[in-house]
Structure formats: C-alpha cells, structure tokens
Design an enzyme around this catalytic site. Structure first.
Site, PDB file in Angstrom:
ATOM      1  N   ARG A 172     -32.763  38.376  24.716  1.00  6.67           N
ATOM      2  CA  ARG A 172     -34.669  37.495  24.743  1.00  6.67           C
ATOM      3  C   ARG A 172     -34.867  37.049  23.615  1.00  6.67           C
ATOM      4  NH1 ARG A 172     -31.822  38.706  28.514  1.00  6.67           N
ATOM      5  NH2 ARG A 172     -32.033  39.475  30.363  1.00  6.67           N
ATOM      6  N   SER A 220     -39.184  37.699  34.789  1.00  2.39           N
ATOM      7  CA  SER A 220     -39.956  38.903  34.063  1.00  2.39           C
ATOM      8  C   SER A 220     -41.155  39.015  33.176  1.00  2.39           C
ATOM      9  CB  SER A 220     -38.688  39.801  33.571  1.00  2.39           C
ATOM     10  OG  SER A 220     -38.710  40.067  34.822  1.00  2.39           O
ATOM     11  N   GLU A 291     -42.651  37.921  27.423  1.00  5.78           N
ATOM     12  CA  GLU A 291     -40.703  37.183  27.445  1.00  5.78           C
ATOM     13  C   GLU A 291     -41.308  36.078  27.233  1.00  5.78           C
ATOM     14  OE1 GLU A 291     -37.762  39.129  30.268  1.00  5.78           O
ATOM     15  OE2 GLU A 291     -37.285  36.808  30.292  1.00  5.78           O
TER      16      GLU A 291
HETATM   17  C1  LIG Z   1     -37.650  32.772  39.655  1.00  4.23           C
HETATM   18  C2  LIG Z   1     -37.180  34.136  38.609  1.00  4.23           C
HETATM   19  C3  LIG Z   1     -36.621  34.216  37.834  1.00  4.23           C
HETATM   20  C4  LIG Z   1     -35.725  34.273  36.582  1.00  4.23           C
HETATM   21  N1  LIG Z   1     -34.886  35.965  35.690  1.00  4.23           N
HETATM   22  C5  LIG Z   1     -34.580  35.933  35.343  1.00  4.23           C
HETATM   23  C6  LIG Z   1     -33.553  36.304  34.874  1.00  4.23           C
HETATM   24  O1  LIG Z   1     -32.965  36.991  35.478  1.00  4.23           O
HETATM   25  N2  LIG Z   1     -32.721  36.628  33.575  1.00  4.23           N
HETATM   26  C7  LIG Z   1     -33.589  35.953  32.957  1.00  4.23           C
HETATM   27  O2  LIG Z   1     -33.372  35.838  31.296  1.00  4.23           O
HETATM   28  N3  LIG Z   1     -34.543  35.086  32.845  1.00  4.23           N
HETATM   29  C8  LIG Z   1     -34.935  35.283  33.641  1.00  4.23           C
HETATM   30  N4  LIG Z   1     -36.561  33.964  34.509  1.00  4.23           N
HETATM   31  C9  LIG Z   1     -36.864  33.227  33.113  1.00  4.23           C
HETATM   32  C10 LIG Z   1     -36.153  31.632  33.274  1.00  4.23           C
HETATM   33  O3  LIG Z   1     -35.545  31.591  34.056  1.00  4.23           O
HETATM   34  C11 LIG Z   1     -35.193  32.178  31.292  1.00  4.23           C
HETATM   35  O4  LIG Z   1     -36.206  32.052  30.563  1.00  4.23           O
HETATM   36  C12 LIG Z   1     -34.349  30.580  31.275  1.00  4.23           C
HETATM   37  O5  LIG Z   1     -33.587  30.427  30.029  1.00  4.23           O
HETATM   38  C13 LIG Z   1     -35.871  29.563  30.960  1.00  4.23           C
HETATM   39  O6  LIG Z   1     -35.063  28.277  31.487  1.00  4.23           O
HETATM   40  P1  LIG Z   1     -36.549  26.648  31.471  1.00  4.23           P
HETATM   41  O7  LIG Z   1     -35.046  25.807  30.877  1.00  4.23           O
HETATM   42  O8  LIG Z   1     -37.087  27.457  32.774  1.00  4.23           O
HETATM   43  O9  LIG Z   1     -37.013  26.601  30.348  1.00  4.23           O
HETATM   44  P2  LIG Z   1     -38.882  26.373  29.497  1.00  4.23           P
HETATM   45  O10 LIG Z   1     -39.074  28.079  30.233  1.00  4.23           O
HETATM   46  O11 LIG Z   1     -39.139  25.571  30.001  1.00  4.23           O
HETATM   47  O12 LIG Z   1     -39.046  27.219  28.068  1.00  4.23           O
HETATM   48  C14 LIG Z   1     -38.264  28.028  27.572  1.00  4.23           C
HETATM   49  C15 LIG Z   1     -38.513  28.334  26.230  1.00  4.23           C
HETATM   50  O13 LIG Z   1     -37.569  27.387  25.903  1.00  4.23           O
HETATM   51  C16 LIG Z   1     -37.337  26.221  24.526  1.00  4.23           C
HETATM   52  N5  LIG Z   1     -36.832  25.059  25.229  1.00  4.23           N
HETATM   53  C17 LIG Z   1     -36.430  24.739  26.380  1.00  4.23           C
HETATM   54  N6  LIG Z   1     -35.701  23.875  26.212  1.00  4.23           N
HETATM   55  C18 LIG Z   1     -35.487  23.731  24.548  1.00  4.23           C
HETATM   56  C19 LIG Z   1     -34.592  22.909  24.200  1.00  4.23           C
HETATM   57  N7  LIG Z   1     -33.442  22.258  24.338  1.00  4.23           N
HETATM   58  N8  LIG Z   1     -34.033  22.734  22.879  1.00  4.23           N
HETATM   59  C20 LIG Z   1     -35.177  23.469  22.087  1.00  4.23           C
HETATM   60  N9  LIG Z   1     -35.442  24.568  23.301  1.00  4.23           N
HETATM   61  C21 LIG Z   1     -36.071  24.605  23.883  1.00  4.23           C
HETATM   62  C22 LIG Z   1     -39.630  26.108  25.534  1.00  4.23           C
HETATM   63  O14 LIG Z   1     -40.051  25.014  23.970  1.00  4.23           O
HETATM   64  C23 LIG Z   1     -39.860  27.026  25.399  1.00  4.23           C
HETATM   65  O15 LIG Z   1     -39.840  28.057  24.224  1.00  4.23           O
HETATM   66  C24 LIG Z   1     -36.426  33.612  35.610  1.00  4.23           C
HETATM   67  C25 LIG Z   1     -37.708  33.152  35.996  1.00  4.23           C
HETATM   68  C26 LIG Z   1     -38.377  32.488  37.334  1.00  4.23           C
HETATM   69  C27 LIG Z   1     -39.014  31.407  37.370  1.00  4.23           C
END
Ligand SMILES: Cc1cc2nc3c(=O)[nH]c(=O)nc-3n(C[C@H](O)[C@H](O)[C@H](O)COP(=O)(O)OP(=O)(O)OC[C@H]3O[C@@H](n4cnc5c(N)ncnc54)[C@H](O)[C@@H]3O)c2cc1C
Length: 299
Positions: A172, A220, A291
């Site tokens: 992560r 998480s 996280e």
């Molecule tokens: C139901 C559920 C289940 C999940 N299961 C998992 C799992 O199994 N494994 C896991 O690892 N995570 C899981 N997550 C967490 C989440 O899915 C991950 O962390 C995912 O990578 C977030 O992606 P996002 O596009 O929503 O990023 P966001 O949540 O919108 O942003 C996260 C971070 O990334 C940065 N960011 C986003 N896009 C960019 C870009 N283009 N350039 C630079 N920085 C950027 C943002 O500024 C922020 O700091 C889960 C979440 C939920 C709600």
C-alpha cells in the site's frame, strides 16, 4: 472566487467548474463537505495547463479517483478537486496501457476479453487506475505493482515516464506518497491465457468478496502493521465489532471496515477510528497506521 473559476475555464479550457461541490457525492464513505472548486478534466493537455495554472496561482489541489479510499472533512476542501475523465484502454500483445481515469474494473474486464491474465485478483476493487497505482492496491496476496511496468505522470509541469523500479512500490505504498505528481496512465504486463479460465478465476474472487460489508465505506481503514497481524481479527477479538459513534460503525462483518450506516459525518468516523487505534495499542502495543487518505482539514 469568480476570477479563479474564469481563469480555469478560459485559460485552461476546463469546462463547468463547479463551486461548493459536496464531496459526499464523490466518495464511497458518502461523507464530506463542499470543495471550493471541482473540475472534471477530459484531456491530458488541459490537465497540464490546469496544473501549471494552479501552481502559479498557489492554489491547493487534490486529485480524486473514485474516492474509494478517501475520508473527506465535514468542512470540505478549500481548494480545487480534480477528477480525471480520460479513460482509454489499449493493448499490444501482452501489454495493456490504461489512462489514469479508467476504472480498474474496466481494465480487469478488458484483460479478460483479450485473453490476458494477471489482474483477476483485482475484480471488485473500486478504483481508478490512478488511485490504484497511487495506493498500490492489492488483494489475496497480489498488488498492482506485480503487473505495472511503467507509469506516465506529470511532475513539476512536465510529462515524465517512470519505470517500475523508480516507483518505490511497497505494501500500500508508492513513490507518489513521498513526492507529489499526477499519474496520467499506466502500462501493465500481463500473461496470455484463455478468457474462460480467467473468467472462472474472476468469479472465485467475486464469491470471496461477497463477505465484505455492503454499506458505504472506504474498505480497510488500517494497514496491516506486520505479517500475520490481521487488523480485522484483532479488533474483533477485542469485542469492538459493532462499536458505533453517530452514523459510523465498526462493521461486525469485517472489523477493519468502518461503515456509514446512513448519517455518518467525518467526525463520527474519526472518533471510531481513534477509539480503535487506542484500544488496539493498549492491547497489543501496536499503533495502527491508516490506509485511508484524508482530504481537507481533519483532526
Ligand atoms: C468496498 C471497498 C473495498 C475495497 N477493497 C480494497 C482491496 O481489496 N484492496 C485495496 O488495496 N483497496 C481496497 N479498497 C480501497 C480502494 O479501493 C483503493 O485504495 C483504491 O486504490 C482507491 O482508488 P481510487 O481511484 O478510488 O482513489 P481515491 O480513493 O480517489 O484516491 C486515493 C489516493 O490516490 C490519489 N490519486 C488518485 N488518482 C490519482 C492520480 N491520477 N494521480 C495521483 N494521485 C492520485 C488521491 O489523491 C488519493 O491520495 C476498497 C474500498 C472499498 C470502498
């Protein structure tokens, strides 16, 4: 306020700059007050201009993916929230290129359709490619860094391409947490396989994920502090499943998830989170690291 919006619209060519956009609509926790400005950018050259303008104007900004790992402040964000809406996915032999705004689920499905294996584990993770790379998201013993070979990004006003060994990937963790840059696309290396076999493995992941809570959450909340330390299990053994403050609850189904039962505020979620940190530290001596990422002023 209007001058900045006009600047973004006229000079950077960004259409429909929204003012006071509620972040609760754009995060999976469904909490968060207004972003002063909110823009959706559908073109990389506009993004380049926009980032240069915001740096020049000393305006804080935040790149938002699906908001699936973000806890946004009840007070919102006093800056510009940027969503990337370019979503191209392309293939060349075993390589796939995906724009940062593409949904990870779309890339997983694209890979299956093209007979490419290596992303089945990511089935059901809500993420954009940008957010997935930033977080180095993962599941079931795999993570995105297993398949990412290069990333295109904008840093200090310039487009750059970095190889995997320059991306400081860890559990992560990625370089983007240490040195801010905007991810614009990622190149993945996958393996050829039969679409039907890939689909079967994806279905197995869907079954495993059925046990996850259904209410709004950000997945998480805490990172695993060391091998063999399963945060959800520790919290469950401490009897904290179901612990509630306002509309925020520790999911009894998966105790590393805090869920919004309907009316949670950011403050409710934080109170639950701090309580869990305190109780786990008292019981184990381990201070859990979050996280999830915070957006706006959170304390
Ligand atoms: C139901 C559920 C289940 C999940 N299961 C998992 C799992 O199994 N494994 C896991 O690892 N995570 C899981 N997550 C967490 C989440 O899915 C991950 O962390 C995912 O990578 C977030 O992606 P996002 O596009 O929503 O990023 P966001 O949540 O919108 O942003 C996260 C971070 O990334 C940065 N960011 C986003 N896009 C960019 C870009 N283009 N350039 C630079 N920085 C950027 C943002 O500024 C922020 O700091 C889960 C979440 C939920 C709600």
């Amino acid at each position: 306020m209007e001058i900045l919006a006009n600047y973004l619209e006229y000079i950077c060519g960004v259409e429909n700059v929204k003012r006071n956009e509620p972040l609760a609509q754009w995060t999976t926790f469904r909490v968060g007050g207004p972003a002063k400005y909110f823009v959706i950018v559908d073109d990389k050259s506009k993004l380049l201009k926009l980032l240069s303008a915001l740096t020049y104007l000393e305006q804080p900004y935040f790149i938002l993916g699906l908001g699936a790992n973000v806890l946004a402040s009840d007070d919102g964000f006093d800056g510009v929230v940027i969503k990337l809406n370019f979503q191209t996915i392309e293939q060349n032999d075993v390589f796939v290129y995906a724009d940062a705004g593409a949904k990870l689920g779309a890339v997983v499905n694209y890979a299956r359709q093209h007979g490419l294996s290596g992303l089945e584990w990511a089935t059901g993770i809500p993420a954009t490619v940008g957010g997935g790379v930033y977080m180095n998201c993962g599941a079931f013993g795999h993570s995105l860094s297993d398949v990412v070979v290069m990333v295109d990004m904008i840093e200090d006003g310039q487009v750059k391409t970095l190889t995997r060994d320059e991306l400081a990937f860890g559990y992560r963790h990625s370089r983007f947490m240490e040195k801010p840059a905007v991810i614009i696309g990622a190149y993945l290396r996958l393996n050829k396989d039969e679409p039907a076999k890939i689909a079967t493995r994806m279905q197995e992941i869907v079954e495993k994920r059925r046990r996850h809570p259904r209410q709004p959450s950000a997945g998480s909340v805490f990172k695993r502090p060391k091998d063999g330390f399963y945060v959800g299990q520790v919290i469950e053994e401490l009897g904290l499943g179901g612990y509630t403050v306002g509309g925020a609850m520790v999911s009894p189904q998966h105790c590393n998830f805090i869920v919004n039962t309907g009316s949670a505020t950011c403050r409710d979620i934080l109170q639950v989170l701090y309580h869990l940190q305190d109780e786990v530290e008292k019981a184990t001596g381990v201070l859990l690291e979050t996280e999830i990422v915070f957006l706006g002023k959170v304390d």
